[in-house]
Design an enzyme around this catalytic site. Sequence first.
Site, PDB file in Angstrom:
ATOM      1  N   CYS A  65     -20.182 -32.072 -33.872  1.00 12.25           N
ATOM      2  CA  CYS A  65     -21.033 -33.264 -34.016  1.00 12.25           C
ATOM      3  C   CYS A  65     -20.848 -33.961 -35.357  1.00 12.25           C
ATOM      4  O   CYS A  65     -20.688 -35.183 -35.420  1.00 12.25           O
ATOM      5  CB  CYS A  65     -22.491 -32.944 -33.746  1.00 12.25           C
ATOM      6  SG  CYS A  65     -23.267 -31.785 -34.892  1.00 12.25           S
ATOM      7  N   HIS A 117     -28.067 -31.087 -35.496  1.00 15.23           N
ATOM      8  CA  HIS A 117     -27.217 -31.903 -34.618  1.00 15.23           C
ATOM      9  C   HIS A 117     -27.291 -33.364 -35.038  1.00 15.23           C
ATOM     10  O   HIS A 117     -28.342 -33.843 -35.472  1.00 15.23           O
ATOM     11  CB  HIS A 117     -27.655 -31.740 -33.163  1.00 15.23           C
ATOM     12  CG  HIS A 117     -26.716 -32.364 -32.189  1.00 15.23           C
ATOM     13  ND1 HIS A 117     -25.410 -31.942 -32.035  1.00 15.23           N
ATOM     14  CD2 HIS A 117     -26.876 -33.406 -31.341  1.00 15.23           C
ATOM     15  CE1 HIS A 117     -24.824 -32.688 -31.115  1.00 15.23           C
ATOM     16  NE2 HIS A 117     -25.691 -33.584 -30.677  1.00 15.23           N
ATOM     17  N   HIS A 129     -22.022 -38.281 -28.856  1.00 12.34           N
ATOM     18  CA  HIS A 129     -22.091 -37.059 -29.662  1.00 12.34           C
ATOM     19  C   HIS A 129     -21.170 -35.995 -29.076  1.00 12.34           C
ATOM     20  O   HIS A 129     -20.689 -36.106 -27.955  1.00 12.34           O
ATOM     21  CB  HIS A 129     -23.535 -36.547 -29.740  1.00 12.34           C
ATOM     22  CG  HIS A 129     -24.088 -36.026 -28.458  1.00 12.34           C
ATOM     23  ND1 HIS A 129     -24.831 -34.874 -28.385  1.00 12.34           N
ATOM     24  CD2 HIS A 129     -24.012 -36.483 -27.177  1.00 12.34           C
ATOM     25  CE1 HIS A 129     -25.211 -34.655 -27.129  1.00 12.34           C
ATOM     26  NE2 HIS A 129     -24.724 -35.604 -26.387  1.00 12.34           N
TER      27      HIS A 129
END
Length: 161
Positions: A65, A117, A129
């Site tokens: 990510c 994240h 993502h």
Amino acid sequence: MSSRKGKAFADRRQASLKGRRPSSRERALPSRGEIAAAAALRQLGRPYVWGGGSSTGPTGGGFDCSGLALHAWSKAGITLVHYTGTQFRQGRKIPFSRLRPGDLVFFGKDAKKDPTHVGVYLKDGIMVHAPKTGDVVRTVDFAASPYYRSLYRGAVRPSAG
């Protein structure tokens, strides 16, 4: 900034201040965030690879990510580190209501710890993502997802310097 770029920016800003839609000439130059969002979208379908991604592209065949965020913003001329927690501090905090393409959106369970994240905001509650091992770079409507809404920690607009 070249005089032509400066003129286009000034024209675009003037149009927005007047409440009208900018002409095609005024819209010619994308914002840094739009450049970052487009760069992230070009990676759709790439595998998730823990620790993957650099300013030049995928490493080990893919992205994690923060590697995807780092890569996307490098295309817009902004250097980010390859760690979600630090990226959360690499720019100006943006309220959800003011999100623009390219803004980084962060998620994590523990508000006392760094987010775990990050995604690159596109529009209308959608981000691109690299979700997890075994998955690929994809889009998700995080604003409509009970899972992501419960973990949302905030957004940052990266900036130079």
